[in-house]
Design an enzyme around this catalytic site. Structure first.
Site, PDB file in Angstrom:
ATOM      1  N   TYR A  27       0.810  -1.211   0.000  1.00 42.03           N
ATOM      2  CA  TYR A  27       0.000   0.000   0.000  1.00 42.03           C
ATOM      3  C   TYR A  27       0.846   1.265   0.000  1.00 42.03           C
ATOM      4  O   TYR A  27       0.392   2.327  -0.416  1.00 42.03           O
ATOM      5  CB  TYR A  27      -0.938   0.020   1.206  1.00 42.03           C
ATOM      6  CG  TYR A  27      -2.081  -0.968   1.141  1.00 42.03           C
ATOM      7  CD1 TYR A  27      -2.329  -1.710  -0.006  1.00 42.03           C
ATOM      8  CD2 TYR A  27      -2.916  -1.158   2.223  1.00 42.03           C
ATOM      9  CE1 TYR A  27      -3.380  -2.611  -0.063  1.00 42.03           C
ATOM     10  CE2 TYR A  27      -3.973  -2.060   2.179  1.00 42.03           C
ATOM     11  CZ  TYR A  27      -4.193  -2.786   1.033  1.00 42.03           C
ATOM     12  OH  TYR A  27      -5.238  -3.674   0.982  1.00 42.03           O
TER      13      TYR A  27
ATOM     14  N   LYS B 138       3.310 -15.200   2.979  1.00 41.25           N
ATOM     15  CA  LYS B 138       3.291 -15.997   1.751  1.00 41.25           C
ATOM     16  C   LYS B 138       4.741 -16.293   1.373  1.00 41.25           C
ATOM     17  O   LYS B 138       5.214 -16.014   0.267  1.00 41.25           O
ATOM     18  CB  LYS B 138       2.557 -15.243   0.637  1.00 41.25           C
ATOM     19  CG  LYS B 138       2.210 -16.103  -0.588  1.00 41.25           C
ATOM     20  CD  LYS B 138       1.259 -17.237  -0.265  1.00 41.25           C
ATOM     21  CE  LYS B 138       0.893 -18.002  -1.557  1.00 41.25           C
ATOM     22  NZ  LYS B 138       0.129 -19.238  -1.252  1.00 41.25           N
TER      23      LYS B 138
ATOM     24  N   ASP C  30      -3.289 -17.948   2.391  1.00 37.79           N
ATOM     25  CA  ASP C  30      -4.428 -18.668   1.825  1.00 37.79           C
ATOM     26  C   ASP C  30      -4.946 -19.725   2.797  1.00 37.79           C
ATOM     27  O   ASP C  30      -6.156 -19.910   2.948  1.00 37.79           O
ATOM     28  CB  ASP C  30      -4.086 -19.277   0.464  1.00 37.79           C
ATOM     29  CG  ASP C  30      -2.723 -19.939   0.428  1.00 37.79           C
ATOM     30  OD1 ASP C  30      -1.968 -19.859   1.415  1.00 37.79           O
ATOM     31  OD2 ASP C  30      -2.394 -20.538  -0.615  1.00 37.79           O
TER      32      ASP C  30
ATOM     33  N   ASP D 280      -5.550  -6.439   5.865  1.00 37.30           N
ATOM     34  CA  ASP D 280      -6.733  -5.769   5.358  1.00 37.30           C
ATOM     35  C   ASP D 280      -7.790  -6.794   4.960  1.00 37.30           C
ATOM     36  O   ASP D 280      -8.974  -6.667   5.296  1.00 37.30           O
ATOM     37  CB  ASP D 280      -6.337  -4.905   4.152  1.00 37.30           C
ATOM     38  CG  ASP D 280      -7.447  -3.966   3.708  1.00 37.30           C
ATOM     39  OD1 ASP D 280      -8.499  -3.924   4.371  1.00 37.30           O
ATOM     40  OD2 ASP D 280      -7.262  -3.282   2.690  1.00 37.30           O
TER      41      ASP D 280
ATOM     42  N   ASP E  25     -11.322  -8.238   7.454  1.00 37.99           N
ATOM     43  CA  ASP E  25     -12.695  -8.180   6.951  1.00 37.99           C
ATOM     44  C   ASP E  25     -13.346  -9.556   6.971  1.00 37.99           C
ATOM     45  O   ASP E  25     -14.552  -9.677   7.232  1.00 37.99           O
ATOM     46  CB  ASP E  25     -12.711  -7.610   5.530  1.00 37.99           C
ATOM     47  CG  ASP E  25     -12.570  -6.095   5.510  1.00 37.99           C
ATOM     48  OD1 ASP E  25     -12.602  -5.489   6.600  1.00 37.99           O
ATOM     49  OD2 ASP E  25     -12.412  -5.521   4.423  1.00 37.99           O
TER      50      ASP E  25
END
Length: 356
Positions: free
Chosen positions: A141, A191, A223, A247, A251
């Site tokens: 970001y 990851k 994942d 992020d 959620d």
């Protein structure tokens, strides 16, 4: 003891829910002989309307010298057409930068009275109580990027994921300290099988694990974590991860809980901490007095615990929310037949009455 708190109402339902939280906090901290001096300042769309910018310097200056900041929500369709450089959401990024807020704490807890609101099977959510520790100021970001250039099949755009050791070390320290106050388990999410930045992330996490043998560490790919949050969310205590992954996973955690209206968050770092609910400004119901204030009230409980030196007040607020929900009080967003339907004022009054 006196404390200074900046209240930023923001937009939409912000003023209604912040007002509710302030009343609850004032009553709860009084039992700890704490007096809060509130100062209202503008940010977001309200600030654009008044000052022509989403985050005026006066708001930044006030936040820097305060003990904490309580924020409602910013944004709304009213400001969709403004210059992208001054969108209301820029206020949040600006506050994070100005206050050095490199970490977001998002607890995900399913109150017993609301277990049937989760989309998961009841047996999967009975023990859900975890915290996501998200790095806020690094990663993709905030990395270099190239907007789309070229034409046809050769049109290209890219974003760069970058993490420095110090950024990973400090977020790991927050996760470890959080775990020590809870069940003592950290799950580091990356990851590392694909990304170089994630391999550094895991390397630093493993070093911190070695240096903190009293904390149990686990390492999952993002994942797999996304899958585990659905099939066995009760296994988690503290999840620590990057800006991008945090992020997304936070959620998902919110959905697991069954209600966005009840989830609080805290952004902490080197300066004044910021507390806010995770939901938006809900302009469609603004001014109607029907907004759910519980996410903001629980955010204020986090503020009491982490910034105002009032752990008893924090516990009293959280217990009052639990008791009120157990008693059947519901705002419209979480109402079901047979419950006691109340508006914002009714829910706030119920919480005030239940504070012990």
């Amino acid at each position: 003891m006196e404390k200074r708190v900046v209240a930023i109402n923001g937009d939409g339902i912000g003023r209604e829910i912040v007002s509710a939280a302030r009343r609850v906090v004032d009553k709860a901290v009084a039992k700890d002989n704490i007096v809060i001096h509130w100062a209202e300042h503008k940010a977001g769309g309200e600030a654009i309307d008044t000052y022509g910018e989403p985050l005026p310097q006066s708001t930044i200056d006030a936040c820097k010298v305060a003990d904490a900041v309580l924020l409602g929500a910013v944004g709304g369709p009213k400001w969709d057409a403004v210059n992208p450089a001054i969108r209301p959401e820029k206020a949040i990024l600006g506050l994070r930068k100005a206050l050095g807020l490199f970490c977001n704490l998002r607890p995900v807890r399913i109150f017993k009275a609301l277990q049937d609101y989760s989309p998961l099977k009841p047996e999967l959510v009975q023990d859900v109580d975890f915290v996501i520790v998200r790095e806020l100021t690094g990663g993709i970001y905030f990395g270099e990027r190239l907007e789309a250039t070229g034409e046809g099949a050769d049109e290209v755009a890219w974003d760069k994921e970058t993490y420095h050791r110090y950024e990973i070390e400090r977020i790991m320290e927050v996760a470890i300290n959080t775990a020590k106050q809870r069940k003592g388990k950290v799950t580091s999410v990356d990851k590392a099988n694909v990304l170089a930045s994630s391999r550094l992330w895991r390397k630093v996490a493993q070093e911190k694990a070695t240096a903190n043998p009293t904390v149990a560490f686990d390492y999952l790919y993002v994942d797999n974590t996304a899958m585990q949050l659905v099939v066995n969310p009760g296994q988690f205590d503290v999840i620590v991860t990057t800006n991008l992954f945090g992020d997304i996973l936070s959620d998902e955690g919110a959905v697991v809980s069954g209600s966005l209206g009840l989830l609080p968050s805290a952004s902490i770092g080197t300066g004044t901490a910021l507390y806010e609910p995770i939901h938006g400004s809900a302009p469609d119901i603004a001014g109607q007095g029907i907004a759910n204030p519980l996410g903001t009230i629980l955010s204020a409980a986090m503020m009491c615990r982490h910034s105002l030196e009032a752990p008893n007040a924090a516990a009293a607020i959280e217990k009052a929310v639990e008791d009120v929900l157990a008693a059947g009080y519901r705002t419209g967003d979480i109402y079901k037949a047979g419950m006691k339907k109340v508006n914002t004022e009714g829910m706030t009054e119920a919480i005030l009455q239940y504070i012990k």
